[in-house]
Design a protein around this motif. Structure first.
Motif, short mmCIF file in Angstrom:
data_model
loop_
_atom_site.label_atom_id
_atom_site.label_comp_id
_atom_site.label_asym_id
_atom_site.label_seq_id
_atom_site.Cartn_x
_atom_site.Cartn_y
_atom_site.Cartn_z
N ASN A 1 -35.41 -19.80 -4.64
CA ASN A 1 -34.59 -19.86 -3.43
C ASN A 1 -35.40 -19.26 -2.29
O ASN A 1 -35.60 -18.05 -2.23
N PRO A 2 -35.87 -20.07 -1.37
CA PRO A 2 -36.68 -19.54 -0.25
C PRO A 2 -35.84 -18.80 0.79
O PRO A 2 -36.40 -18.28 1.76
N ASP A 3 -34.53 -18.77 0.62
CA ASP A 3 -33.63 -18.00 1.49
C ASP A 3 -33.75 -18.43 2.95
O ASP A 3 -33.91 -17.60 3.85
N ILE A 4 -33.63 -19.72 3.17
CA ILE A 4 -33.76 -20.19 4.55
C ILE A 4 -32.55 -19.84 5.39
O ILE A 4 -32.63 -19.83 6.63
N ASP B 1 -23.46 -18.52 4.92
CA ASP B 1 -22.78 -19.67 4.33
C ASP B 1 -22.51 -20.77 5.36
O ASP B 1 -22.14 -21.89 4.99
N LEU B 2 -22.66 -20.46 6.65
CA LEU B 2 -22.50 -21.48 7.69
C LEU B 2 -23.77 -22.31 7.87
O LEU B 2 -23.74 -23.32 8.58
N ARG B 3 -24.85 -21.91 7.26
CA ARG B 3 -26.15 -22.55 7.45
C ARG B 3 -26.56 -23.32 6.20
O ARG B 3 -26.06 -23.06 5.12
N PRO B 4 -27.51 -24.23 6.36
CA PRO B 4 -28.00 -24.96 5.18
C PRO B 4 -28.68 -24.00 4.21
O PRO B 4 -29.27 -22.99 4.60
N SER B 5 -28.57 -24.31 2.93
CA SER B 5 -29.27 -23.55 1.90
C SER B 5 -30.16 -24.48 1.11
O SER B 5 -29.91 -25.70 1.03
N LEU B 6 -31.19 -23.91 0.54
CA LEU B 6 -32.18 -24.71 -0.18
C LEU B 6 -32.55 -24.01 -1.48
O LEU B 6 -32.78 -22.80 -1.49
N LEU C 1 -40.70 -31.37 -10.04
CA LEU C 1 -40.38 -30.42 -8.98
C LEU C 1 -39.49 -31.11 -7.97
O LEU C 1 -39.75 -32.25 -7.58
N GLY C 2 -38.41 -30.44 -7.55
CA GLY C 2 -37.49 -31.06 -6.62
C GLY C 2 -37.00 -30.08 -5.58
O GLY C 2 -37.48 -28.95 -5.47
N ALA C 3 -36.04 -30.52 -4.82
CA ALA C 3 -35.42 -29.68 -3.80
C ALA C 3 -33.96 -30.07 -3.67
O ALA C 3 -33.64 -31.27 -3.64
N ALA C 4 -33.11 -29.05 -3.60
CA ALA C 4 -31.67 -29.29 -3.44
C ALA C 4 -31.20 -28.59 -2.18
O ALA C 4 -31.34 -27.37 -2.04
N ILE C 5 -30.67 -29.38 -1.26
CA ILE C 5 -30.22 -28.84 0.02
C ILE C 5 -28.71 -28.91 0.08
O ILE C 5 -28.11 -29.94 -0.23
N ASP C 6 -28.12 -27.80 0.47
CA ASP C 6 -26.67 -27.73 0.64
C ASP C 6 -26.37 -27.61 2.13
O ASP C 6 -26.74 -26.63 2.77
#
Length: 447
Positions: free
Chosen positions: A123-126, A295-300, A324-329
């Motif tokens: 989790n890069p904590d964006i 929680d109002l911002r995108p997460s990755l 290897l993938g990426a999941a964006i919320d």
């Protein structure tokens, strides 16, 4: 892969623009420039109980700070908070789990199958949630650290207070013995005068009643003494009824000699550990706002897998498959739940700020009350000492006049009562003065 990296950079940039977590600055408190009552500065600025110059008290406090169960519990909560802080910090690192399995495929002549692999997640904590959670855990750790120090402050003060009470009851018992001796002498004199026909039987009854009234106080004093001793036992983590307080050389009230200066009210903001704990709770509330805003911002999240083998037991290390993938919320619509949670965290922070201010004002009041008490009991002790001196003279004169038949027994008994009452009041006042010094040091947050 290049498209994935480009997407990650874009999301991180957008998230960085949205960041704006609250940063706590220590609230400015309107502290008075000085206390209303002054206490002369002196030499001891740590281990304040040494100012009583009492080896028994010193041993009790030191032992209590080591053995007290409330201190031990606070130390356990501090260790727990430290472990949780390490756990939160570990979330900034990639997590890797392993998996392996063996089975039997009923088809193909019941072939034995096997699979193994590694699963990773980063989790890069964006959106800044992990950073805010670490801030919250760090604030919890700071609070528990301050609460441990505050528990030691309270335990030291409680031991000193109960010890003063124990010494007060000892002094009262010693005075009780002196008073009964005095009244027994009066009763013997009155009895002899009655037998000689110089006094009425009423005088004998009055003297005997005063003596019985004085003796009746022993049980109440014994109860208070036992309660103080049992309280000291609990503070020492010892069973009540088994623990015994070492007896001092004299049955007197410990007097406070040296001690730290009161300082200024603003010093409480850095010395009182309960105020510092309240400040840490305020920091935690600010971090909670950051958690909810995240929680109002995108997460990755970036998941990855490494598969081993071709499915057969013998080919477990024959093939390798890496993904290897990426999941964006992306938060889109939740009926206003996330923003309501941010508002709730903001209101909680306001409540914590009010609690912080209330803790400071309460601490300030405790110091002022202790200073006023010290000054008042000092003056009271001087007046009571004068009252005792005058009462002793009055009793001596009334006894002499009574023997000459120039005064009544009522005058003698009244002078006795005044003397005994003044002596009792002085013992209680000296104990109250000692307790006021204890309260003062607890209030200013002395070590």
């Amino acid at each position: 892969m290049s498209r994935l990296l480009a997407m990650l950079v874009c999301v991180a940039a957008l998230s960085g623009c949205a960041r704006g977590d609250p940063v706590l600055s220590t609230p400015q408190m309107a502290a008075p420039a000085r206390y209303a009552t002054d206490l002369p500065p002196s030499g001891v600025d740590s281990e304040w109980w040494l100012g009583f110059d009492d080896p028994v008290l010193d041993a009790l406090v030191r032992r209590g700070l080591e053995a007290n169960l409330n201190v031990e519990a606070a130390a356990g909560r501090l260790a727990s908070a430290e472990a949780l802080l390490r756990a939160e910090r570990s979330d900034r690192l990639p997590g890797i789990d392993g998996q392996a399995g063996v089975g039997i495929a009923l088809a193909d002549n019941s072939r034995v199958t096997a699979d193994a692999g590694l699963f990773g997640l980063f989790n890069p904590d964006i959106n800044g949630r992990l950073a805010a959670e670490i801030r919250a855990a760090a604030a919890d750790y700071a609070e528990q650290d301050y609460l441990l120090a505050d528990q030691r402050r309270l335990v030291a003060a409680a031991i000193a207070s109960q010890y003063v009470e124990y010494r007060r009851t000892g002094a009262r018992l010693d005075l009780l013995d002196q008073s009964t001796d005095l009244q027994e002498q009066t009763l013997r004199i009155v009895t002899l005068r009655f037998e000689a026909g110089l006094s009425a039987n009423l005088d004998v009854r009055r003297a005997a009643a005063d003596l019985a009234q004085t003796r009746a106080q022993r049980g109440l004093i014994a109860i208070a003494r036992s309660q103080a001793e049992n309280a000291l036992a609990v503070l020492q983590a010892e069973p009540p009824g088994v623990f015994a307080v070492p007896e001092p050389a004299e049955a007197t009230i410990p007097r406070y000699g040296l001690g730290p200066p009161a300082g200024v009210p603003a010093d409480l903001l850095r010395r009182r550990t309960d105020i510092l704990a309240a400040e840490a709770r305020l920091e935690r509330a600010a971090a909670d706002i950051g958690i909810e805003r995240a929680d109002l911002r995108p997460s990755l999240t970036i998941p990855g897998t490494l598969g081993l083998g071709d499915g057969s037991l013998g080919g477990i290390f024959s093939n390798f498959l890496l993904s290897l993938g990426a999941a964006i919320d992306l938060p889109l619509f939740d009926g206003g739940r996330r923003r309501a949670e941010v508002e709730a965290a903001q209101f909680e922070a306001q409540a914590r700020l009010a609690e912080y201010r209330a803790t400071f004002l309460q601490s300030l009041g405790e110091v002022e009350n202790a200073l006023v008490s010290i000054d008042a009991y000092r003056q009271r002790n001087d007046e009571l000492a004068e009252a005792i001196e005058q009462s002793e003279t009055a009793l001596s004169q009334s006894n002499a006049l009574y023997r000459e038949g120039l005064a009544s027994l009522f005058d003698v008994l009244d002078a006795q009562r005044q003397l005994i009452a003044s002596r009792q009041d002085l013992i209680d006042s000296e104990a109250d003065l000692a307790s006021s010094f204890v309260a003062f040091h607890a209030a200013v947050g002395s070590d």
